[in-house]
Write an enzyme that holds these catalytic residues in place. Structure first.
Site, PDB file in Angstrom:
ATOM      1  N   ARG A   1      -1.323  -8.340  13.607  1.00 27.16           N
ATOM      2  CA  ARG A   1      -1.805  -7.336  12.647  1.00 27.16           C
ATOM      3  C   ARG A   1      -2.661  -7.996  11.562  1.00 27.16           C
ATOM      4  O   ARG A   1      -3.661  -7.428  11.121  1.00 27.16           O
ATOM      5  CB  ARG A   1      -0.615  -6.589  12.012  1.00 27.16           C
ATOM      6  CG  ARG A   1       0.029  -5.601  12.973  1.00 27.16           C
ATOM      7  CD  ARG A   1       1.396  -5.160  12.520  1.00 27.16           C
ATOM      8  NE  ARG A   1       1.351  -4.336  11.321  1.00 27.16           N
ATOM      9  CZ  ARG A   1       2.382  -4.172  10.500  1.00 27.16           C
ATOM     10  NH1 ARG A   1       3.529  -4.787  10.722  1.00 27.16           N
ATOM     11  NH2 ARG A   1       2.262  -3.392   9.458  1.00 27.16           N
TER      12      ARG A   1
ATOM     13  N   LYS B   1       0.814  -1.231   0.000  1.00 22.79           N
ATOM     14  CA  LYS B   1       0.000   0.000   0.000  1.00 22.79           C
ATOM     15  C   LYS B   1       0.841   1.271   0.000  1.00 22.79           C
ATOM     16  O   LYS B   1       0.590   2.169  -0.796  1.00 22.79           O
ATOM     17  CB  LYS B   1      -0.893   0.070   1.248  1.00 22.79           C
ATOM     18  CG  LYS B   1      -2.155  -0.716   1.201  1.00 22.79           C
ATOM     19  CD  LYS B   1      -3.103  -0.307   2.323  1.00 22.79           C
ATOM     20  CE  LYS B   1      -2.494  -0.223   3.707  1.00 22.79           C
ATOM     21  NZ  LYS B   1      -2.018  -1.505   4.245  1.00 22.79           N
TER      22      LYS B   1
ATOM     23  N   ARG C   1      11.008  -2.636  11.517  1.00 23.32           N
ATOM     24  CA  ARG C   1      10.005  -1.835  12.236  1.00 23.32           C
ATOM     25  C   ARG C   1       9.525  -2.646  13.430  1.00 23.32           C
ATOM     26  O   ARG C   1       9.329  -3.852  13.308  1.00 23.32           O
ATOM     27  CB  ARG C   1       8.831  -1.566  11.284  1.00 23.32           C
ATOM     28  CG  ARG C   1       8.516  -0.120  11.095  1.00 23.32           C
ATOM     29  CD  ARG C   1       7.510   0.076  10.006  1.00 23.32           C
ATOM     30  NE  ARG C   1       6.159  -0.312  10.410  1.00 23.32           N
ATOM     31  CZ  ARG C   1       5.096  -0.155   9.626  1.00 23.32           C
ATOM     32  NH1 ARG C   1       5.222   0.355   8.426  1.00 23.32           N
ATOM     33  NH2 ARG C   1       3.905  -0.522  10.037  1.00 23.32           N
TER      34      ARG C   1
ATOM     35  N   ARG D   1      11.042  -7.054   5.422  1.00 21.98           N
ATOM     36  CA  ARG D   1      11.036  -5.594   5.267  1.00 21.98           C
ATOM     37  C   ARG D   1      11.980  -4.911   6.258  1.00 21.98           C
ATOM     38  O   ARG D   1      12.014  -5.227   7.433  1.00 21.98           O
ATOM     39  CB  ARG D   1       9.603  -5.071   5.480  1.00 21.98           C
ATOM     40  CG  ARG D   1       9.497  -3.573   5.446  1.00 21.98           C
ATOM     41  CD  ARG D   1       8.105  -3.117   5.144  1.00 21.98           C
ATOM     42  NE  ARG D   1       7.225  -3.117   6.306  1.00 21.98           N
ATOM     43  CZ  ARG D   1       5.968  -2.658   6.270  1.00 21.98           C
ATOM     44  NH1 ARG D   1       5.453  -2.225   5.134  1.00 21.98           N
ATOM     45  NH2 ARG D   1       5.227  -2.679   7.351  1.00 21.98           N
TER      46      ARG D   1
ATOM     47  N   ARG E   1      -9.783   1.783   8.511  1.00 24.17           N
ATOM     48  CA  ARG E   1      -9.412   0.424   8.865  1.00 24.17           C
ATOM     49  C   ARG E   1     -10.513  -0.259   9.666  1.00 24.17           C
ATOM     50  O   ARG E   1     -10.353  -1.423  10.047  1.00 24.17           O
ATOM     51  CB  ARG E   1      -8.152   0.440   9.717  1.00 24.17           C
ATOM     52  CG  ARG E   1      -6.940  -0.140   8.959  1.00 24.17           C
ATOM     53  CD  ARG E   1      -5.735   0.432   9.633  1.00 24.17           C
ATOM     54  NE  ARG E   1      -4.598  -0.406   9.641  1.00 24.17           N
ATOM     55  CZ  ARG E   1      -3.411   0.030   9.153  1.00 24.17           C
ATOM     56  NH1 ARG E   1      -3.308   1.183   8.551  1.00 24.17           N
ATOM     57  NH2 ARG E   1      -2.363  -0.725   9.281  1.00 24.17           N
TER      58      ARG E   1
HETATM   59  P1  AMP Z   1       0.637   1.036   8.897  1.00 21.78           P
HETATM   60  O1  AMP Z   1       1.951   1.709   8.657  1.00 21.78           O
HETATM   61  O2  AMP Z   1      -0.435   1.538   7.994  1.00 21.78           O
HETATM   62  O3  AMP Z   1       0.752  -0.471   8.881  1.00 21.78           O
HETATM   63  O4  AMP Z   1       0.168   1.449  10.378  1.00 21.78           O
HETATM   64  C1  AMP Z   1       0.996   1.141  11.499  1.00 21.78           C
HETATM   65  C2  AMP Z   1       0.157   1.127  12.751  1.00 21.78           C
HETATM   66  O5  AMP Z   1      -0.441   2.420  12.987  1.00 21.78           O
HETATM   67  C3  AMP Z   1      -1.019   0.156  12.735  1.00 21.78           C
HETATM   68  O6  AMP Z   1      -0.653  -1.166  13.058  1.00 21.78           O
HETATM   69  C4  AMP Z   1      -1.934   0.778  13.791  1.00 21.78           C
HETATM   70  O7  AMP Z   1      -1.476   0.527  15.089  1.00 21.78           O
HETATM   71  C5  AMP Z   1      -1.759   2.269  13.506  1.00 21.78           C
HETATM   72  N1  AMP Z   1      -2.732   2.738  12.496  1.00 21.78           N
HETATM   73  C6  AMP Z   1      -2.469   3.189  11.232  1.00 21.78           C
HETATM   74  N2  AMP Z   1      -3.601   3.517  10.606  1.00 21.78           N
HETATM   75  C7  AMP Z   1      -4.623   3.265  11.474  1.00 21.78           C
HETATM   76  C8  AMP Z   1      -6.027   3.386  11.411  1.00 21.78           C
HETATM   77  N3  AMP Z   1      -6.655   3.829  10.307  1.00 21.78           N
HETATM   78  N4  AMP Z   1      -6.744   3.043  12.513  1.00 21.78           N
HETATM   79  C9  AMP Z   1      -6.147   2.605  13.636  1.00 21.78           C
HETATM   80  N5  AMP Z   1      -4.832   2.445  13.751  1.00 21.78           N
HETATM   81  C10 AMP Z   1      -4.057   2.780  12.689  1.00 21.78           C
END
Ligand code: AMP
Length: 201
Positions: free
Chosen positions: A149, A13, A138, A127, A88
């Site tokens: 996740r 993404k 990360r 990654r 989400r």
């Molecule tokens: P990502 O980089 O998009 O995988 O986001 C990393 C982390 O940020 C996720 O595992 C959540 O803990 C938090 N996060 C990102 N976007 C959202 C969202 N729309 N709603 C809730 N938590 C989010």
């Protein structure tokens, strides 16, 4: 042009959002990046979000929506944006709809990256991200957290696919293969007015 890019962790993404947004001349907005920036800056929102995000859990809707609303109010979002990692949950999708409707706006399209779970677990395991010049894993890409996740994605986020399909907004795109191949599929799936060279707006 307001678009959402949907897909599990590790579906590409972030990479695809950056490429597509650049082509469309709109900002790519990643709530994951917003969360990480707040954590790095040790803000109150960051401190609250870290508890959830480091465990692979979603940050509560209230907090995520508040952080996103602040970003969407910035000038570069006036002509539209590509959301990466938001919404989400169904609650967030409803909040986004209401936020847009209040301004007489709506989403133009939702693109979903479809990829096998084995493949995303493999991609996340491999990654590395750059922090202060060093390549590191990360925190939330560690194996246990990745599994959590994925579970959270299946339970809370995957239902958005049917939700947006029912609204007639969803296009599903095969996310296997090279980055450029997937970008080409996404480009072909854009709503007509969003296609590069389209009438825009
Ligand atoms: P990502 O980089 O998009 O995988 O986001 C990393 C982390 O940020 C996720 O595992 C959540 O803990 C938090 N996060 C990102 N976007 C959202 C969202 N729309 N709603 C809730 N938590 C989010």
């Amino acid at each position: 042009m307001r678009l959402v890019l949907l897909g599990p962790p590790g579906s590409g993404k972030g990479t695809q959002a950056a490429v597509l947004a650049e082509e469309l001349g709109i900002p790519a907005i990643s709530t994951g990046e917003i969360v990480r920036a707040q954590i790095a800056a040790a803000t109150e929102a960051g401190r609250q979000a870290e508890v959830y995000s480091s465990a692979g859990e979603l940050v509560p809707d209230e907090l995520t929506v508040a952080m996103l609303a602040t970003r969407l109010a910035e000038a570069d979002c006036r002509g539209g944006y590509l959301l990466d990692g938001f919404p989400r949950t169904l609650g967030q999708a409803e909040r986004l709809h209401d936020h847009l409707a209040a301004a007489g706006l709506s989403l133009d399209g939702v693109l979903e990256l479809v990829v096998d779970e084995d493949e995303v677990v493999r991609r996340l395991g491999a990654r590395r991200v750059q922090v202060d010049g060093a390549w590191v894993t990360r925190d939330d890409d560690r194996p246990d957290t990745v599994l959590r996740r994925m579970q959270v994605y299946r339970e809370l986020t995957a239902p958005l696919s049917d939700f947006y399909a029912a609204a007639g907004l969803l296009r599903r795109v095969d996310a296997h293969g090279e980055v450029a191949e997937v970008t080409a599929r996404l480009r072909a799936a854009l709503p007509p007015a969003a296609a590069p060279g389209g009438s825009g707006g």
